[in-house]
Design a protein around this motif. Structure first.
Motif, PDB file in Angstrom:
ATOM      1  N   LEU B 525      12.232 -26.076  56.147  1.00  0.00           N
ATOM      2  CA  LEU B 525      13.046 -25.313  57.097  1.00  0.00           C
ATOM      3  C   LEU B 525      14.187 -24.614  56.372  1.00  0.00           C
ATOM      4  O   LEU B 525      14.508 -23.461  56.646  1.00  0.00           O
ATOM      5  N   SER B 526      14.765 -25.301  55.405  1.00  0.00           N
ATOM      6  CA  SER B 526      15.888 -24.700  54.687  1.00  0.00           C
ATOM      7  C   SER B 526      15.429 -23.599  53.736  1.00  0.00           C
ATOM      8  O   SER B 526      16.244 -22.827  53.241  1.00  0.00           O
ATOM      9  N   HIS B 527      14.124 -23.535  53.476  1.00  0.00           N
ATOM     10  CA  HIS B 527      13.574 -22.438  52.663  1.00  0.00           C
ATOM     11  C   HIS B 527      12.909 -21.388  53.548  1.00  0.00           C
ATOM     12  O   HIS B 527      12.139 -20.571  53.063  1.00  0.00           O
ATOM     13  N   GLY B 528      13.176 -21.450  54.851  1.00  0.00           N
ATOM     14  CA  GLY B 528      12.739 -20.352  55.713  1.00  0.00           C
ATOM     15  C   GLY B 528      11.459 -20.579  56.500  1.00  0.00           C
ATOM     16  O   GLY B 528      10.925 -19.628  57.058  1.00  0.00           O
ATOM     17  N   LEU B 529      10.965 -21.781  56.554  1.00  0.00           N
ATOM     18  CA  LEU B 529       9.793 -22.041  57.405  1.00  0.00           C
ATOM     19  C   LEU B 529      10.167 -21.713  58.853  1.00  0.00           C
ATOM     20  O   LEU B 529      11.128 -22.244  59.383  1.00  0.00           O
ATOM     21  N   ASP B 530       9.369 -20.842  59.481  1.00  0.00           N
ATOM     22  CA  ASP B 530       9.715 -20.384  60.830  1.00  0.00           C
ATOM     23  C   ASP B 530       8.926 -21.088  61.925  1.00  0.00           C
ATOM     24  O   ASP B 530       9.433 -21.276  63.021  1.00  0.00           O
ATOM     25  N   ALA B 531       7.663 -21.405  61.641  1.00  0.00           N
ATOM     26  CA  ALA B 531       6.807 -21.906  62.712  1.00  0.00           C
ATOM     27  C   ALA B 531       5.865 -22.998  62.202  1.00  0.00           C
ATOM     28  O   ALA B 531       4.707 -22.740  61.907  1.00  0.00           O
ATOM     29  N   PRO B 532       6.380 -24.230  62.102  1.00  0.00           N
ATOM     30  CA  PRO B 532       5.528 -25.328  61.624  1.00  0.00           C
ATOM     31  C   PRO B 532       4.406 -25.629  62.611  1.00  0.00           C
ATOM     32  O   PRO B 532       4.613 -25.563  63.817  1.00  0.00           O
ATOM     33  N   ILE B 533       3.247 -25.947  62.057  1.00  0.00           N
ATOM     34  CA  ILE B 533       2.133 -26.428  62.880  1.00  0.00           C
ATOM     35  C   ILE B 533       2.203 -27.947  62.800  1.00  0.00           C
ATOM     36  O   ILE B 533       2.019 -28.526  61.724  1.00  0.00           O
ATOM     37  N   MET B 534       2.492 -28.610  63.903  1.00  0.00           N
ATOM     38  CA  MET B 534       2.757 -30.037  63.823  1.00  0.00           C
ATOM     39  C   MET B 534       2.456 -30.764  65.114  1.00  0.00           C
ATOM     40  O   MET B 534       2.099 -30.159  66.121  1.00  0.00           O
ATOM     41  N   ASN B 535       2.592 -32.054  65.022  1.00  0.00           N
ATOM     42  CA  ASN B 535       2.401 -32.905  66.183  1.00  0.00           C
ATOM     43  C   ASN B 535       3.728 -33.006  66.918  1.00  0.00           C
ATOM     44  O   ASN B 535       4.646 -33.652  66.441  1.00  0.00           O
TER      45      ASN B 535
END
Ligand SMILES: [Zn+2]
Ligand SMILES: [Zn+2]
Ligand SMILES: [Zn+2]
Lengths: 598, 598
Positions: B525-535
């Motif tokens: 997230l701190s490196h710019g992840l915008d939309a994680p695919i997760m549970n």
């Protein structure tokens, strides 16, 4: 250029008539021809530097012979004798040997008494006209430090520092060659070396280690092999040929000042000089200018390529009433406990702050450093805003300390940077200006740029800096977190120096602070934070560090992580679900999500 | 250039003698002079585009009058009559109105039947020589989609799509103007607009919203005010002057196609044309090309400047035996439950994977999408490697879906990209090549570059891409974590498109996986992840997201964080110490730390 020292002097004086129990240094005054003959023999054999007969010519040593009033005369006479003997064909190194006593806390000699002892001798050697000061055969880095600081204060001569290492690779008081090289280089030694104790074979790896840890010239003066006891007498077994067979190897390893110690004779030196004449000086690989701190017996490196270095923050009375009261009363019970336990908990550097109002901070800092340095091998950060306390601490800390901190405030820069240079300390650069804490990363970079410029003007260089990225409070400033991360990015890009920060500020005013702290810690580590200042007892932070190290390749393939976690047992907490067929936990859903349900 | 449509036709035909209950479209065949007179009146009033009298001339509508065999003749005759009437002074827009039935699952009309219905009409309108296809007065985005896809398949004419919004700002089946603009723009509508239902005052904000969400030209054909019931009759209250007073405002808001709907007459159009003649086309601010997905009734934006978008991964039979068995049996019980509960747990997009071996995947995907799209407003990602299943899903999904995924493999590119373009879907770019998963960030960038180049050649553009940074296993590859972080950095730098990833791979083979996963999540997230695919049921990940959002300024000052955490109560776990006066926990200490103790 390769320089050839001389060999043993004492044995030659004895052969010339010096009686056992007689003071060898009185020869300089009373029978100068005897020592001149020795010098001449060595120059004739090929020495380009001879050592004055002043190994024990300090006030402390001369007291044994009741002639401590003659320190100045003896040292001046020794240089004069040497100069007359060499007739311009060799340089004169003014020898300063051990006092025979250990400095506090290992022994009872006060650091300042040792300093004065060497200051007096170095002054006299310089007055006599020596070309170098040679601090030699020391088995204690602290004594070498006292002598080196004294020689630098008393003279403008280049100073050679030679320690003696035992077969375990350390001096008697525990210093290894890497740690010695780093500490003495930072402290301003001009030539760094080793003499006595071992033969050339055993000193070869020492020379290699010294050469890998300093760019300064290396000197080596081995004994003629390891001593043997034959018929109750100590014999040094190497003949000149055997001894000189190591000369090319020592030169190849980086030595440019070569001589001999116990058991060596003019014939040994002649063989060395002849062997050296066939060699050329090694082309040494420059040492990577990495931030390295030392204690008496350990080096800690801080670099992006290495595992994260945890700086323990607990020895600090701020917000710890009980500790503050203890320090005020003069008790170091908790300080010592925290030194030990933080080290056990993984701290690789210990921050030491004695900032209690109304006490003599310099005295408190001295006491604390003496005690801590005796208990642990963990390098220290001296954390104070008081220049007097800083100097007191730096002066008697037996390693290369970190100064916490140098801000961009003019007074701090003016007072602290000269102390950093004099005592060979690294500095933690804090981008706080006279106007306060800059909010943006760009302004922090600018402030650090100013500190580094001033530091370089004082003679500090790459390898002397640890940059604080500064952490403000996320609850008060929405940009606090991202500006700190951006500061880390920019530090790396512009300076390439390692970075530090105290993290816990970030969560001030928010609930469940450990969650915020450990989350931010992981982020900062992934943006290049090298040396967090933190509480090593905090398990959340330790877990975040363990996990982050596995993720960032600092714990390759998570080996340490796996080992540690397996020992702890699988972590299960109230909020750690296994994420498989479990039902949704509604309480986690952000408040606005039900809008998505038709 | 500003275009002037005509006004109401039905009322004029009634005034000219069309009886209530009579089929208005038969006029085209049987009494063309009657409709020609209407067209002439509008052209004379200033219309530059007239609409054919074919609003109900589809097979489904004409069935009510028993003349579904005359679809082609009626539509061709309507265009012919219009052409003859306008004598080259206006363009002809072939009107296609609603069928009066709702498409499944809201009604019983099959999507393909609706498609055929419009395909037939659009073909005939084009055959007759229409200049535009005008899909109008639609109260259901799905019907508009069917008509638009059909018109694009059947003709090469520019297609105008006009929906009708109720006073709550949505169509009867729930679509808001932003969502409509994004969905129809992506699907290839050439002009996007609104007609009927409301007066110009109420449609002004709709026009504004459309103009803010598409760069396509905007059309607006309001009724003559909000209808009033007077003496049992519906009256539209606005006179031509009142009506045309809004013309400059509508033009200023972005409309370039203006006309009237119910209650408007040639005099209204004359007033509009005169008002428009004094205006110049608005200079519209280009819409930021941001990744935006839609459902029938909601738009989700994914961008670095916005809060993190959680993509729910649970609707996937991989590794879920029970779910796989259900899907095989045709039951969607768990799928529906997961759709609802993931949305409740904060998922903003739902991934839908029906990959069970041995079933008709296209049929399963259709069933799942129908059900999920009826239950939640959460946009969907269609997750399949089967092109047939992908098309089945995209075709009947009533919004702009995300395709999960398009890799750099030639077959995937060849088959999936044309489907993305045709159905207006965004694509998740997966940097996997025919050779497998690239280990380095640079190779991933290269692979994504290839996908984007091919996609742009197919007509896709900025705003259509979500980049997967790929997550490998840290236990197997020490660089796995840092290469993923570097991939995120490079994605941002080179493309500026938003990023995604499925994170849980990272911890495979390590103990305490939730710790690794949530730590890595914070880093990403701190490196710019915008939309994680997760549970989204995973509380650790949710907590990491909450904390990270507070830290990265996506939850300014941690307001949502504080609210949520205060509701949960302070988090205390076995490993969360308070970090104050507590003793060190020895079990956390890395194994090598005791070496620091003397
Ligand atoms: Zn010796
Ligand atoms: Zn109408
Ligand atoms: Zn109309």
């Amino acid at each position: 250029m390769i320089h050839i020292f001389d060999g043993a002097t004492g044995t030659m004086l004895q052969a010339a008539g010096l009686k056992p129990g007689e003071c060898p240094e009185l020869v300089n005054l009373e029978r100068p021809e005897m020592i001149k003959a020795v010098h001449r023999a060595y120059v004739e054999a090929g020495s380009t530097i001879v050592e004055t007969n002043t190994f024990g010519a300090t006030r402390i040593k001369l007291e044994h012979y009741g002639c401590s009033d003659k320190v100045r005369e003896i040292n001046i006479a020794a240089v004069k004798a040497a100069k007359e003997a060499v007739e311009g064909k060799a340089k004169i190194a003014g020898s300063m040997g051990p006092t025979g006593r250990f400095i506090e806390p290992l022994g009872d000699l006060d650091f300042e008494e040792a300093y004065k002892n060497y200051y007096e001798q170095a002054s006299a050697l310089a007055e006599g006209g020596a070309d170098y000061i040679l601090i030699e055969t020391s088995i204690d880095i602290q004594e070498t430090r006292a002598a080196l600081i004294a020689a630098k204060d008393a003279t403008n001569l280049p100073v050679i520092c030679q320690l003696s290492y035992s077969e375990d690779g350390r001096t008697v008081t525990g210093t290894d060659p890497q740690t010695a090289a780093i500490t003495l280089d930072a402290l301003g030694a001009d030539i760094i070396g080793v003499n006595c104790s071992l033969g050339p074979e055993q000193l070869l790896p020492v020379v290699k280690t010294l050469a890998e840890n300093t760019n300064k010239p290396i000197s080596v003066q081995p004994n003629a092999g390891l001593p043997k006891f034959v018929n109750g007498k100590t014999i040094f077994p190497m003949n000149p040929e055997d001894f000189a067979r190591w000369t090319p190897k020592l030169i190849e390893a980086g030595a440019t000042y070569l001589g001999g110690c116990c058991g060596t004779t003019p014939e040994h030196i002649r063989a060395v000089a002849e062997a050296a004449a066939k060699c050329t000086e090694a082309v040494r690989k420059p040492v990577k200018k990495m931030l390295r701190l030392t204690s008496r017996s350990k080096t800690v490196e801080i670099d992006a390529s290495l595992p994260t270095v945890l700086i323990g923050e607990r020895i600090n009375p701020t917000g710890r009433k009980k500790l503050a009261a203890e320090i005020k009363e003069g008790s170091l019970l908790t300080v010592k406990k925290d030194a030990l336990e933080q080290t056990r908990a993984g701290a690789k550097v210990l921050d030491v702050n004695m900032g209690v109002a109304g006490i003599d901070q310099a005295a408190a800092m001295k006491r604390a450093i003496k005690e801590i340095a005796q208990m642990t091998t963990t390098p220290l950060a001296i954390d104070t805003s008081d220049a007097e306390a800083l100097e007191a601490g730096l002066r008697l800390y037996p390693g290369r300390a970190l100064i916490n901190s140098v801000s961009a405030e003019p007074e701090r820069i003016a007072k602290f940077l000269p102390l950093a240079k004099k005592y060979g300390a690294a500095i933690l650069c804090l981008p706080i200006t006279a106007e306060g804490v800059p909010e943006t990363a760009d302004k922090r970079i600018e402030a650090v740029r100013g500190i580094i410029k001033a530091a370089k003007e004082q003679g500090l260089d790459d390898g002397d800096f640890l940059l604080d990225a500064l952490v403000m409070t996320a609850a008060a400033d929405a940009k606090a977190g991202s500006e700190t991360l951006r500061t880390l990015d920019l530090y790396r890009k512009e300076f390439g120096y390692p970075s530090t920060m105290g993290l816990s500020n970030i969560s001030y005013g928010l609930p469940s602070r450990p969650l915020i702290n450990s989350t931010f810690f992981a982020m900062c580590l992934s943006h290049g934070l090298d040396a967090p200042i933190m509480n090593p007892y905090n398990d959340d932070m330790q877990l975040a560090l363990l996990a982050s190290s596995a993720l960032l390749g600092k714990d390759p393939n998570g080996r340490l992580y796996s080992k540690t976690m397996q020992a702890k047992g699988e972590i299960k907490t109230q909020f750690m679900s296994n994420g498989t067929e479990k039902a949704a936990k509604k309480e986690t859903a952000p408040k606005d999500s039900p809008e998505g349900i038709l």
